[in-house]
Motif scaffolding. Structure first.
Motif, PDB file in Angstrom:
ATOM      1  N   HIS A 278      64.788  76.231  18.580  1.00  0.00           N
ATOM      2  CA  HIS A 278      65.365  77.509  18.173  1.00  0.00           C
ATOM      3  C   HIS A 278      65.172  77.654  16.430  1.00  0.00           C
ATOM      4  CE1 HIS A 278      68.142  80.921  18.264  1.00  0.00           C
ATOM      5  NE2 HIS A 278      68.614  80.458  17.304  1.00  0.00           N
TER       6      HIS A 278
ATOM      7  N   GLU B 252      63.114  80.480  14.300  1.00  0.00           N
ATOM      8  CA  GLU B 252      63.566  81.263  13.060  1.00  0.00           C
ATOM      9  C   GLU B 252      62.963  81.097  11.995  1.00  0.00           C
ATOM     10  OE1 GLU B 252      67.990  82.426  15.257  1.00  0.00           O
ATOM     11  OE2 GLU B 252      67.859  80.635  13.767  1.00  0.00           O
TER      12      GLU B 252
ATOM     13  N   HIS C   4      75.410  81.611  13.420  1.00  0.00           N
ATOM     14  CA  HIS C   4      75.060  82.460  14.659  1.00  0.00           C
ATOM     15  C   HIS C   4      75.720  83.854  14.527  1.00  0.00           C
ATOM     16  CE1 HIS C   4      73.790  78.915  17.146  1.00  0.00           C
ATOM     17  NE2 HIS C   4      73.020  79.158  16.205  1.00  0.00           N
TER      18      HIS C   4
ATOM     19  N   HIS D  79      71.355  81.276  21.915  1.00  0.00           N
ATOM     20  CA  HIS D  79      72.610  81.044  21.254  1.00  0.00           C
ATOM     21  C   HIS D  79      73.872  80.743  22.300  1.00  0.00           C
ATOM     22  CE1 HIS D  79      72.058  83.176  17.273  1.00  0.00           C
ATOM     23  NE2 HIS D  79      71.305  82.113  17.324  1.00  0.00           N
TER      24      HIS D  79
ATOM     25  N   GLU E 130      73.589  85.845  11.964  1.00  0.00           N
ATOM     26  CA  GLU E 130      72.417  86.435  12.733  1.00  0.00           C
ATOM     27  C   GLU E 130      72.893  87.363  13.543  1.00  0.00           C
ATOM     28  OE1 GLU E 130      70.151  82.207  12.374  1.00  0.00           O
ATOM     29  OE2 GLU E 130      71.021  82.772  14.491  1.00  0.00           O
TER      30      GLU E 130
HETATM   31 FE   LIG Z   1      69.822  81.534  15.973  1.00  0.00          FE
END
Ligand SMILES: [Fe+2]
Ligand SMILES: [Fe+2]
Length: 184
Positions: free
Chosen positions: A127, A131, A55, A85, A58
């Motif tokens: 999630h 993505e 994360h 997140h 990202e």
């Molecule tokens: Fe993510």
């Protein structure tokens, strides 16, 4: 490897650890013993490999690059990803906080762990799907080859400086160990 391909590869490892966590939750709910060291290691994997490293790449690198390329953060897919997140961190915190109770044989703590593992798994699985199928293809289409090369170099930097040299491989070894203990 393209930066989004590297991230999708990490998704596969995260999805596998989610299956491990859900299996741990099932066993706890059934009143079976689960080695607390395994619970701690699985939660640590999610905290470091999934949250800090994945994360982090990202939030600090890919999403800002996408924003620069004209994809809005507010009211757009990036905003949704960031919100998820944050929600995920709440479930992980609850799992971590349940472990001391589980060590003392507290049934409610076992139930809390199981419930949060399920919620985390459901959230992150959806999630990751968004993505892999929407956000990353958008990044591939909008970022120039030069921008993608730069991201790739920054990702390598995250591995070395934030996560630590050789740590990534260590987490893959842990995943294999827990996979054979819980999913075989
Ligand atoms: Fe993510
Ligand atoms: Fe991701």
């Amino acid at each position: 490897m393209k930066p989004t391909a590297e991230l999708s590869h990490e998704h596969q490892a995260i999805l596998l650890m989610i299956q491990v966590l859900e299996k741990m939750g099932d066993r706890l709910e059934a009143g079976q013993a689960v080695d607390p060291a395994h619970l701690e290691k699985a939660v640590d994997f999610i905290k470091v490999f999934a949250d800090k490293c994945h994360h982090g790449k990202e939030e600090d690198l890919l999403f800002p690059a996408m924003e620069k390329a004209g994809i809005p953060r507010q009211d757009g897919p990036i905003g949704v990803m960031l919100h998820e997140h944050v929600a995920g961190r709440g479930y992980v915190k609850a799992m971590a906080e349940a472990i001391p109770g589980i060590k003392k044989g507290d049934k409610a703590a076992a139930g809390t762990f199981a419930e949060n593992a399920k919620n985390y798994g459901a959230l992150l699985t959806a999630h990751i799907g968004k993505e892999d199928h929407i956000l990353y293809p958008m990044a591939d289409a909008r970022l120039t080859p030069a921008q993608q090369k730069e991201l790739e170099a920054c990702f390598a930097d995250v591995e070395e400086k934030i996560v630590g040299h050789g740590k990534h491989e260590e987490y893959h070894r842990l995943l294999k160990e827990l996979e054979s203990a819980y999913l075989a």
